[in-house]
Motif scaffolding. Structure first.
Motif, PDB file in Angstrom:
ATOM      1  N   ALA A   8      -1.416  -0.227  -4.868  1.00 57.54           N
ATOM      2  CA  ALA A   8      -2.159   0.015  -3.622  1.00 57.54           C
ATOM      3  C   ALA A   8      -3.044  -1.179  -3.280  1.00 57.54           C
ATOM      4  O   ALA A   8      -3.118  -1.601  -2.110  1.00 57.54           O
ATOM      5  CB  ALA A   8      -3.007   1.287  -3.765  1.00 57.54           C
TER       6      ALA A   8
ATOM      7  N   LEU B 260      -0.837  -4.083  -1.992  1.00 60.66           N
ATOM      8  CA  LEU B 260      -0.379  -3.880  -0.619  1.00 60.66           C
ATOM      9  C   LEU B 260      -1.502  -4.138   0.385  1.00 60.66           C
ATOM     10  O   LEU B 260      -1.288  -4.753   1.437  1.00 60.66           O
ATOM     11  CB  LEU B 260       0.166  -2.455  -0.466  1.00 60.66           C
ATOM     12  CG  LEU B 260       1.450  -2.136  -1.238  1.00 60.66           C
ATOM     13  CD1 LEU B 260       1.779  -0.654  -1.125  1.00 60.66           C
ATOM     14  CD2 LEU B 260       2.604  -2.983  -0.726  1.00 60.66           C
ATOM     15  N   ALA B 261      -2.713  -3.654   0.054  1.00 63.60           N
ATOM     16  CA  ALA B 261      -3.845  -3.864   0.954  1.00 63.60           C
ATOM     17  C   ALA B 261      -4.214  -5.341   1.040  1.00 63.60           C
ATOM     18  O   ALA B 261      -4.509  -5.856   2.123  1.00 63.60           O
ATOM     19  CB  ALA B 261      -5.045  -3.039   0.485  1.00 63.60           C
TER      20      ALA B 261
ATOM     21  N   PRO C 139      -5.480   0.073   6.769  1.00 56.94           N
ATOM     22  CA  PRO C 139      -4.680  -0.050   5.553  1.00 56.94           C
ATOM     23  C   PRO C 139      -3.179   0.058   5.760  1.00 56.94           C
ATOM     24  O   PRO C 139      -2.414  -0.647   5.127  1.00 56.94           O
ATOM     25  CB  PRO C 139      -5.197   1.101   4.675  1.00 56.94           C
ATOM     26  CG  PRO C 139      -5.823   2.059   5.613  1.00 56.94           C
ATOM     27  CD  PRO C 139      -6.390   1.225   6.714  1.00 56.94           C
TER      28      PRO C 139
ATOM     29  N   SER D 224      -1.641  -7.115   3.232  1.00 56.58           N
ATOM     30  CA  SER D 224      -1.816  -6.853   4.663  1.00 56.58           C
ATOM     31  C   SER D 224      -3.049  -7.564   5.224  1.00 56.58           C
ATOM     32  O   SER D 224      -3.105  -7.865   6.411  1.00 56.58           O
ATOM     33  CB  SER D 224      -1.939  -5.349   4.902  1.00 56.58           C
ATOM     34  OG  SER D 224      -3.103  -4.835   4.269  1.00 56.58           O
TER      35      SER D 224
ATOM     36  N   ALA E 253      -7.892  -0.575  -3.115  1.00 56.86           N
ATOM     37  CA  ALA E 253      -7.257  -1.140  -1.926  1.00 56.86           C
ATOM     38  C   ALA E 253      -8.294  -1.658  -0.930  1.00 56.86           C
ATOM     39  O   ALA E 253      -8.134  -2.738  -0.345  1.00 56.86           O
ATOM     40  CB  ALA E 253      -6.369  -0.081  -1.269  1.00 56.86           C
ATOM     41  N   HIS E 254      -9.368  -0.896  -0.725  1.00 60.15           N
ATOM     42  CA  HIS E 254     -10.423  -1.336   0.191  1.00 60.15           C
ATOM     43  C   HIS E 254     -11.092  -2.617  -0.315  1.00 60.15           C
ATOM     44  O   HIS E 254     -11.430  -3.513   0.471  1.00 60.15           O
ATOM     45  CB  HIS E 254     -11.453  -0.214   0.344  1.00 60.15           C
ATOM     46  CG  HIS E 254     -12.478  -0.462   1.402  1.00 60.15           C
ATOM     47  ND1 HIS E 254     -13.657  -1.129   1.155  1.00 60.15           N
ATOM     48  CD2 HIS E 254     -12.490  -0.160   2.727  1.00 60.15           C
ATOM     49  CE1 HIS E 254     -14.361  -1.210   2.274  1.00 60.15           C
ATOM     50  NE2 HIS E 254     -13.682  -0.629   3.245  1.00 60.15           N
TER      51      HIS E 254
ATOM     52  N   ARG F 207       1.730   2.541   3.824  1.00 60.43           N
ATOM     53  CA  ARG F 207       2.128   2.295   2.435  1.00 60.43           C
ATOM     54  C   ARG F 207       0.929   2.329   1.495  1.00 60.43           C
ATOM     55  O   ARG F 207       1.032   2.825   0.366  1.00 60.43           O
ATOM     56  CB  ARG F 207       2.849   0.953   2.335  1.00 60.43           C
ATOM     57  CG  ARG F 207       4.210   0.916   3.015  1.00 60.43           C
ATOM     58  CD  ARG F 207       4.893  -0.406   2.820  1.00 60.43           C
ATOM     59  NE  ARG F 207       4.145  -1.496   3.435  1.00 60.43           N
ATOM     60  CZ  ARG F 207       4.480  -2.772   3.352  1.00 60.43           C
ATOM     61  NH1 ARG F 207       5.553  -3.135   2.655  1.00 60.43           N
ATOM     62  NH2 ARG F 207       3.739  -3.708   3.945  1.00 60.43           N
ATOM     63  N   VAL F 208      -0.204   1.802   1.959  1.00 60.92           N
ATOM     64  CA  VAL F 208      -1.409   1.859   1.132  1.00 60.92           C
ATOM     65  C   VAL F 208      -1.863   3.293   0.935  1.00 60.92           C
ATOM     66  O   VAL F 208      -2.220   3.710  -0.175  1.00 60.92           O
ATOM     67  CB  VAL F 208      -2.524   1.005   1.778  1.00 60.92           C
ATOM     68  CG1 VAL F 208      -3.813   1.128   0.985  1.00 60.92           C
ATOM     69  CG2 VAL F 208      -2.095  -0.455   1.857  1.00 60.92           C
TER      70      VAL F 208
ATOM     71  N   SER G 240     -13.909   4.003   1.342  1.00 64.02           N
ATOM     72  CA  SER G 240     -12.450   3.871   1.279  1.00 64.02           C
ATOM     73  C   SER G 240     -11.725   5.067   1.875  1.00 64.02           C
ATOM     74  O   SER G 240     -10.640   4.909   2.444  1.00 64.02           O
ATOM     75  CB  SER G 240     -12.021   3.677  -0.184  1.00 64.02           C
ATOM     76  OG  SER G 240     -12.308   4.829  -0.953  1.00 64.02           O
TER      77      SER G 240
ATOM     78  N   ALA H  13      -9.102   4.820   4.906  1.00 64.98           N
ATOM     79  CA  ALA H  13      -7.699   5.228   4.824  1.00 64.98           C
ATOM     80  C   ALA H  13      -7.337   6.214   5.922  1.00 64.98           C
ATOM     81  O   ALA H  13      -6.197   6.231   6.415  1.00 64.98           O
ATOM     82  CB  ALA H  13      -7.425   5.838   3.451  1.00 64.98           C
TER      83      ALA H  13
ATOM     84  N   LEU I  95      -7.751   4.161  -3.570  1.00 65.59           N
ATOM     85  CA  LEU I  95      -8.165   3.705  -2.239  1.00 65.59           C
ATOM     86  C   LEU I  95      -9.337   2.721  -2.330  1.00 65.59           C
ATOM     87  O   LEU I  95      -9.438   1.788  -1.530  1.00 65.59           O
ATOM     88  CB  LEU I  95      -8.545   4.904  -1.376  1.00 65.59           C
ATOM     89  CG  LEU I  95      -7.392   5.849  -0.994  1.00 65.59           C
ATOM     90  CD1 LEU I  95      -7.911   6.986  -0.136  1.00 65.59           C
ATOM     91  CD2 LEU I  95      -6.282   5.090  -0.263  1.00 65.59           C
TER      92      LEU I  95
END
Length: 524
Positions: free
Chosen positions: A82, A85-86, A45, A89, A240-241, A48-49, A159, A163, A237
């Motif tokens: 979040a 950002l993920a 991640p 990336s 994000a995942h 930042r995430v 997640s 992380a 998270l």
């Protein structure tokens, strides 16, 4: 002449009974699981995430323990950052439908900001989670739009270790300098919170000092705030995942249904269309002559006729939607004539179903005029109205000869229906209708109205003295006991407090209820 060891083995006979069965390897996943696997491994991640996830947890711990309002929208925005950002990336591209789903999910979280009623708020939050999950997964087919809203929950557990890979990665820049500082800060913060709270509880001067520094510090709130931190962290998270490694539910192999012959397929639908056509003709006569001609029959109570007719017609609408889906799966589609027949019969059935929807809504209106509006009645009427929208979308898909947009359009209509339903304020509509009915007929179920939320205060404030006191008694008590942080106070709650501050409720609520004809032991 070659040796026996070098001779080629005899070919196996395909139907050899002595041939050992082919057993699939347990290491190979089934076909449906392969269809949903990520296209590439989940990337690490990044700091930042993880920082956005920690920020979501800290903000949740600080503001969500006091209630739900604009604070939930703030936490959702941090989780969206979040996820963004993920996804960036991981190399994911932002698509128009992704943006639309994300905007709709955030708009659904405006409902707790405006309304105080718990049931539309809960419905809006659950729908926002589903639509947000769909935004992260994507999908355009029925499998994608139906399973996408549920896929988010499978990302919550993995997640957290995902992380943690950021902190365990030895290639991470400045790892040796950052990790000790983070660990020491976490330990110091924990020690300060625990011992500071204990000192504040033991000494009044320390309590006043800590109260000035941290107004919300309370030992009793500590477990709840820890729980809110964990929830905010895991949800951010998890989002994000999901954005970094979504399941592709659209890749599920869905075999088309076996085509039926024209007669075998069309005969049941023709019979059903004739039945629906007869019902539509009867309803047209009723609309022209009025329901009074039917209600003059002996033993027929208008309210009972309307109530039973609504529920039966609601089931007719739901079952017709199932029939249309199954008929479409087994429809003949080889020739242009087959496709025209399918469009004609299914389109006619959907159009006649709209008459059923209109009749059901009219019967509900008759029942509401007789007995008033309740949460159940307004909810099922909203569902019936949404089903009518679904049939319109199905008709539009048949006319345009393109149904690629239909699954997403149906889910979008459901999300918008939930949002509009919550933003309109069902409790406010219920109170307004019942008060207007009381002003016309003098009939009022004050026992039911006193169970409503603060959304109903502007309408209930128009009632006469005893009925107003009885109807607003419980709402006034709840508002006086509830916390009033700006971030956990809805607009409806603030408006209700302002009304009750200008015109307070009399303290003798029990006697007022007795004078209004309502007893505390009465169960409406």
């Amino acid at each position: 002449m070659s040796s026996p060891s070098a001779a080629a083995p005899p070919p196996r006979v395909p139907n050899d009974p002595y041939r050992p069965p082919v057993v699939p390897s347990p290491l190979q996943p089934p076909a449906w699981m392969k269809a949903t696997e990520p296209r590439k491994p989940t990337p690490v991640p990044g700091v930042r995430v993880v920082a956005a996830g920690l920020a979501a947890g800290l903000v949740s711990a600080a503001v969500l323990a006091d209630g739900i309002g604009v604070n939930l929208l703030i936490c959702a925005l941090i989780a969206a950052v979040a996820a963004g950002l993920a996804g960036r990336s991981a190399g994911r591209q932002v698509r128009p439908w992704t943006v639309l789903w994300g905007v709709v999910a955030l708009l659904l979280l405006v409902v707790p900001v405006l309304t105080d009623a718990g049931w539309p708020t809960f419905l809006a939050i659950v729908t926002a989670l589903g639509i947000g999950s769909l935004a992260l997964h994507g999908g355009s087919r029925w499998a994608g739009v139906l399973l996408g809203p549920l896929g988010f929950w499978a990302h919550l557990v993995p997640s957290v270790p995902w992380a943690a890979m950021t902190l365990r990665d030895r290639q991470y820049p400045a790892r040796e300098r950052i990790l000790p500082v983070l660990k020491a800060s976490a330990v110091a913060l924990g020690l300060l919170v625990v011992f500071g709270a204990l000192f504040a509880s033991a000494d009044a001067a320390m309590g006043e000092l800590f109260g000035d520094l941290m107004p919300s510090a309370d030992v009793g709130d500590l477990p709840l705030r820890v729980l809110m931190f964990a929830v905010g962290l895991v949800v951010a998270l998890g989002a994000a995942h999901t954005a970094a490694s979504p399941r592709r539910w659209d890749r599920l192999p869905v075999a088309p249904g076996r085509e039926r012959g024209r007669v075998e397929w069309a005969l049941p639908l023709i019979a059903l269309n004739l039945l629906f056509g007869a019902f539509a003709a009867v309803q047209l006569v009723v609309f022209v002559d009025g329901y009074q001609a039917i209600l003059r029959k002996p033993g027929l109570i208008p309210s009972e006729y309307a109530r039973q007719g609504f529920w039966q017609l609601l089931w007719v609408t739901v079952l017709t939607l199932v029939v249309v889906a199954l008929a479409k799966r087994w429809a003949p589609r080889r020739t242009a004539g087959d496709r025209l027949l399918v469009k004609g019969l299914l389109g006619l059935l959907c159009a006649l179903t709209l008459v059923v929807v209109a009749s059901a809504l009219y019967r509900m209106q008759l029942y509401v005029d007789a007995f008033g509006l309740t949460r159940l009645r307004i909810s099922v009427a909203a569902v019936e109205l949404w089903l009518g929208v679904v049939f319109l979308l199905v008709i539009a898909g048949g006319v345009l000869s393109s149904r690629r947009w239909l699954p997403r359009a149906v889910v979008l209509s459901a999300a918008l229906a939930v949002g509009v339903f919550g933003l309109l304020g069902p409790d406010a509509l219920i109170a307004e209708q019942n008060v207007a009915r009381y002003e016309k007929s003098g009939k009022l179920d004050v026992g039911y109205l006193r169970e409503l939320s603060a959304d109903a205060v502007p309408a209930l404030d128009r009632l006469p003295d005893d009925r107003r006191t009885c109807a607003l008694q419980l709402i006034s008590q709840d508002l006086s006991e509830a916390r009033s942080s700006w971030y956990s106070t809805s607009l409806a709650e603030a408006r209700a407090r302002d009304i009750l501050r200008k015109n307070p409720v009399a303290p003798d609520g029990g006697n007022a209820c007795l004078r209004a004809g309502f007893r505390e032991d009465y169960l409406p």
